[in-house]
Scaffold this active site. Sequence first.
Site, PDB file in Angstrom:
ATOM      1  N   GLU A   1      37.017  49.156  31.728  1.00  0.00           N
ATOM      2  CA  GLU A   1      37.416  48.515  33.032  1.00  0.00           C
ATOM      3  C   GLU A   1      38.602  49.447  33.806  1.00  0.00           C
ATOM      4  O   GLU A   1      38.655  49.449  34.989  1.00  0.00           O
ATOM      5  CB  GLU A   1      38.367  47.182  32.691  1.00  0.00           C
ATOM      6  CG  GLU A   1      37.350  46.179  32.319  1.00  0.00           C
ATOM      7  CD  GLU A   1      37.060  45.983  30.956  1.00  0.00           C
ATOM      8  OE1 GLU A   1      37.485  47.119  30.159  1.00  0.00           O
ATOM      9  OE2 GLU A   1      36.345  45.192  30.318  1.00  0.00           O
TER      10      GLU A   1
ATOM     11  N   PHE B   1      42.321  32.011  23.704  1.00  0.00           N
ATOM     12  CA  PHE B   1      41.771  33.178  23.494  1.00  0.00           C
ATOM     13  C   PHE B   1      41.442  33.998  24.852  1.00  0.00           C
ATOM     14  O   PHE B   1      41.073  33.414  25.978  1.00  0.00           O
ATOM     15  CB  PHE B   1      40.203  32.865  23.005  1.00  0.00           C
ATOM     16  CG  PHE B   1      39.451  34.253  22.470  1.00  0.00           C
ATOM     17  CD1 PHE B   1      39.926  35.034  21.743  1.00  0.00           C
ATOM     18  CD2 PHE B   1      38.160  34.355  23.513  1.00  0.00           C
ATOM     19  CE1 PHE B   1      39.046  36.288  21.729  1.00  0.00           C
ATOM     20  CE2 PHE B   1      37.541  35.409  23.227  1.00  0.00           C
ATOM     21  CZ  PHE B   1      37.976  36.400  22.276  1.00  0.00           C
ATOM     22  N   GLN B   2      42.001  35.312  24.728  1.00  0.00           N
ATOM     23  CA  GLN B   2      41.575  36.209  25.899  1.00  0.00           C
ATOM     24  C   GLN B   2      42.509  35.672  27.043  1.00  0.00           C
ATOM     25  O   GLN B   2      42.281  35.917  28.154  1.00  0.00           O
ATOM     26  CB  GLN B   2      40.257  36.645  26.251  1.00  0.00           C
ATOM     27  CG  GLN B   2      39.656  37.210  25.249  1.00  0.00           C
ATOM     28  CD  GLN B   2      38.299  37.953  25.593  1.00  0.00           C
ATOM     29  OE1 GLN B   2      37.761  37.343  26.626  1.00  0.00           O
ATOM     30  NE2 GLN B   2      38.115  38.912  25.162  1.00  0.00           N
TER      31      GLN B   2
ATOM     32  N   LYS C   1      38.300  29.993  34.835  1.00  0.00           N
ATOM     33  CA  LYS C   1      36.947  29.693  34.763  1.00  0.00           C
ATOM     34  C   LYS C   1      36.318  28.316  35.121  1.00  0.00           C
ATOM     35  O   LYS C   1      35.317  28.260  35.735  1.00  0.00           O
ATOM     36  CB  LYS C   1      36.475  29.934  33.174  1.00  0.00           C
ATOM     37  CG  LYS C   1      34.964  29.772  32.845  1.00  0.00           C
ATOM     38  CD  LYS C   1      34.714  30.181  31.618  1.00  0.00           C
ATOM     39  CE  LYS C   1      33.476  30.215  31.100  1.00  0.00           C
ATOM     40  NZ  LYS C   1      32.970  30.549  29.817  1.00  0.00           N
TER      41      LYS C   1
ATOM     42  N   MET D   1      49.566  71.476  31.227  1.00  0.00           N
ATOM     43  CA  MET D   1      50.708  71.168  32.233  1.00  0.00           C
ATOM     44  C   MET D   1      51.990  71.055  31.403  1.00  0.00           C
ATOM     45  O   MET D   1      53.076  71.401  31.425  1.00  0.00           O
ATOM     46  CB  MET D   1      50.545  70.152  33.348  1.00  0.00           C
ATOM     47  CG  MET D   1      51.768  70.258  34.434  1.00  0.00           C
ATOM     48  SD  MET D   1      52.224  71.402  34.957  1.00  0.00           S
ATOM     49  CE  MET D   1      51.237  71.247  36.795  1.00  0.00           C
TER      50      MET D   1
HETATM   51  C1  LIG Z   1      47.646  58.825  31.260  1.00  0.00           C
HETATM   52  C2  LIG Z   1      48.704  60.111  31.316  1.00  0.00           C
HETATM   53  N1  LIG Z   1      49.291  60.487  30.146  1.00  0.00           N
HETATM   54  C3  LIG Z   1      50.120  61.557  29.945  1.00  0.00           C
HETATM   55  C4  LIG Z   1      50.389  62.271  31.067  1.00  0.00           C
HETATM   56  C5  LIG Z   1      51.263  63.407  31.038  1.00  0.00           C
HETATM   57  N2  LIG Z   1      50.696  64.668  31.565  1.00  0.00           N
HETATM   58  C6  LIG Z   1      50.531  65.311  32.818  1.00  0.00           C
HETATM   59  S1  LIG Z   1      49.531  66.616  32.829  1.00  0.00           S
HETATM   60  C7  LIG Z   1      49.258  66.581  31.179  1.00  0.00           C
HETATM   61  C8  LIG Z   1      47.970  67.491  30.612  1.00  0.00           C
HETATM   62  C9  LIG Z   1      46.800  67.279  31.154  1.00  0.00           C
HETATM   63  O1  LIG Z   1      46.125  67.888  30.354  1.00  0.00           O
HETATM   64  P1  LIG Z   1      44.466  68.517  30.762  1.00  0.00           P
HETATM   65  O2  LIG Z   1      43.845  67.531  31.356  1.00  0.00           O
HETATM   66  O3  LIG Z   1      43.927  69.336  29.824  1.00  0.00           O
HETATM   67  O4  LIG Z   1      45.140  69.269  32.245  1.00  0.00           O
HETATM   68  P2  LIG Z   1      45.599  70.857  32.209  1.00  0.00           P
HETATM   69  O5  LIG Z   1      47.125  70.606  32.417  1.00  0.00           O
HETATM   70  O6  LIG Z   1      45.143  71.336  31.033  1.00  0.00           O
HETATM   71  O7  LIG Z   1      44.851  71.581  33.327  1.00  0.00           O
HETATM   72  C10 LIG Z   1      49.520  65.329  30.583  1.00  0.00           C
HETATM   73  C11 LIG Z   1      49.694  64.957  29.272  1.00  0.00           C
HETATM   74  C12 LIG Z   1      49.903  61.796  32.155  1.00  0.00           C
HETATM   75  N3  LIG Z   1      49.871  62.489  33.447  1.00  0.00           N
HETATM   76  N4  LIG Z   1      48.891  60.672  32.348  1.00  0.00           N
END
Ligand SMILES: Cc1ncc(C[n+]2csc(CCOP(=O)(O)OP(=O)(O)O)c2C)c(N)n1
Lengths: 184, 585
Positions: B49, B111-112, B161, B489
């Site tokens: 979803e 439920f749900q 529902k 990042m």
């Molecule tokens: C759902 C979610 N969880 C954690 C984060 C924190 N976060 C920001 S950037 C990042 C790393 C992303 O890794 P990747 O997709 O490999 O991208 P890169 O920075 O390596 O280009 C994380 C964990 C986030 N923004 N969103």
Amino acid sequence: MSPTSPGRHTTARHHILSVLVENKAGVLARVSGLFSRRGYNIYSLAVAPTDDERFSRITIVVDVGGTTLEQITKQLFKLINVVKINELDPAQSTEMELALATVKADAGSRGEIIEMVNVFGGHVVDVSHDALTVSLADAPARVDDFEELMRAYGIVELQRTGRVALPKLDRQAPRLRSVTGKVG
Amino acid sequence: MKLTGAQALIKSLEMEGVEVMFGLPGGCILPVYDPIIDSPIRHILVRHEQGAGHMAEGYAHVTGKPGVAMVTSGPAATNIVTPLCDAYMDSVPMVVITGQVNTFAIGSDAFQECDTTGITQAVTKHNWLVTDAADIPLVVREAFHIANSGRPGPVLIDLPKDVANQLMEWQWPTDADVDADLPGYKPTTKGNGRMIREAARMIAAAERPVIYAGGGILKARAAEALRELAELTGIPVVTTLMARGAFPDSHPLALGMPGMHGNYTAVTSMQKADLLIALGSRFDDRVTGKVDAFAPGAKIVHVDIDPAELGKVRRPDVPIVGDCRSVIEEITQALRQLAATAPEDAGSASAPDRGPWMAQIREWQTRFPLHYEMAEDDRFLKPQFVIETLRENTPEDVILASGVGQHQMWASQHFRFEHPYTWVNSGGLGTMGFAVPAAIGAKVGRPDRMVWAVDGDGCFQMTAQELVTASAERIPVKIAILNNAYLGMVRQWQELFYEERYSEVYLSPDLPDYVKWAEAMGCVGLRVEHAEEVQPAIEKANSIDDRPVVIDFRTDSREKVYPMVPAGGSNDDIILGPSQGEGGR
Ligand SMILES: Cc1ncc(C[n+]2csc(CCOP(=O)(O)OP(=O)(O)O)c2C)c(N)n1
Ligand SMILES: [Mg+2]
């Protein structure tokens, strides 16, 4: 909301918001939810239907500075169910609050308490052998004084409603106003 | 005509002009899935979803029409909370329909069952729990009206529902019915005339003005108006992460992206400006850095449709509540009038000479362009080089979606955006996993356009399953994974601010095997390890139009995003690259 802090009804920063909302399920939750998620503290809150059954009025007292108040008002107004918001200047409005207090009252103190209640224009609403339940509806500062005096006798339980307010009526004579209007 | 609530719901969506919806059925929403069989609305069956929500967002980003998603109750409703919050933060119009347990079971932990309207109150512009089937047409009309007027945003309709099964007398409400039922909703669209003239005077008098264009420009469809204002006044324009594409990057007045990873000229021109003309932007912390140190010498003209944005972060000298397009057009008009009524003044005496300002800006642009160092040998593929090659080998109107992380910043920095609605990204919430489903939604909305997503290896793993949806539905999106084997990042922050103590950020370049995974999902999978393979791989992907393509670009793990303003720092302390400042390691 600390019930013991003295003078809590007289802070310089307190603001009254009179919020007209649609009388629909969940509206109060939307309003209170907005306060908590944006980190604003509600000092007191009173809600009841208005004379028009489609709407309710929520009277909210907040203790914040001007900038925050502006944000609160604007964020509140973004709620779809909020129809109108009036900020009431405490100096320009009539505020009322109801307090109910159960006070220890043995034979020795009962007369004195009843006298005190009468002086304030309150009521004795319930009686037992060793306690009285008294009520006072008045300006919040007067309710503060009343509460403090009752404390001396020993409060068993105390409940205040939070305040409701309306703007003060304009006391200037209509003619006078139209004259100043022309001059200005 | 008698209809069931479910039939009334689908008919109402048809009446609203809905052509496509994204969703996945379940117990409580079952009644509504039956009339879909007979409806002209295309339903796209997602695999999760969250995917439905981000697809609806991607669709809305590129079409300007509300995206529609429909899911069942409980776990499905909670699965779509992230896209709702994402859409709320980025003002994306979206209508989400959730199933709910029977009205008589509500509150019994059935439920749900979950309190969907309660949970989503903080992340929707408005939501409804429908308790009478007769209300459905009005609620649907209001939902679309609210989602797409004023400051756009997501709304949610929770449908029990038994209400879906209840018979009702069909009637389509009028505009008047909608207005009467929404006494508290009247967005201000027309700007205050006096304020507009005041803004024009300030703009005419400014020596060092900068237009600070935000996502509101795109929401208001004001890109043309913005361009006219900029060209009339010769004022340079920065486009925030949410506004990329709102002003053509190739335009001589374009300064590009400001903020934490903005380029030097965009960041510094705002710092040194004497007037910021903020149009549909909201002084987000990723743009301002330390607020007290942000653009200290600038007066502020702030135009926004949401009154709460004016003065929320920075007090404007001229606040204007209104629709960006109409207000910008009126400011332009007022400026023309100013010039016409006082030609001498405007032309010479009082009109400031902006020559030195523009010269200063040109000097910054020449001295501090965006740049990166090519690898010393062929072993390391630079992510920026991949983005540049993608830029050079795709049509100008290509739509680019992105995930969240380093790759997102490189995409925003190094791609070029010439047209509005070509950049689809998650700005306010920064939702990893946004790219794949958002790209799919975008391609559904604009099947005539080529759609690429630049994704991170971490992000890809969060929502890649939607490529199964894309294959099944023949939605040929192209995904460029910048596989740096890290949550890059986060790695960058640990490198710079935690003494290179890397904690839980390593992902591995080979696990999963992205090519095999792509193939398993019905896509073409390609792998690129060397610079000379980049362009051929992109061209190959461009030539495939009958299924999705995934390219696993093995990029240099050590590469960092620069420039950078450390979190909470002043924009004056911008670090340009590894060889400069604290970041130099
Ligand atoms: C759902 C979610 N969880 C954690 C984060 C924190 N976060 C920001 S950037 C990042 C790393 C992303 O890794 P990747 O997709 O490999 O991208 P890169 O920075 O390596 O280009 C994380 C964990 C986030 N923004 N969103
Ligand atoms: Mg990565």
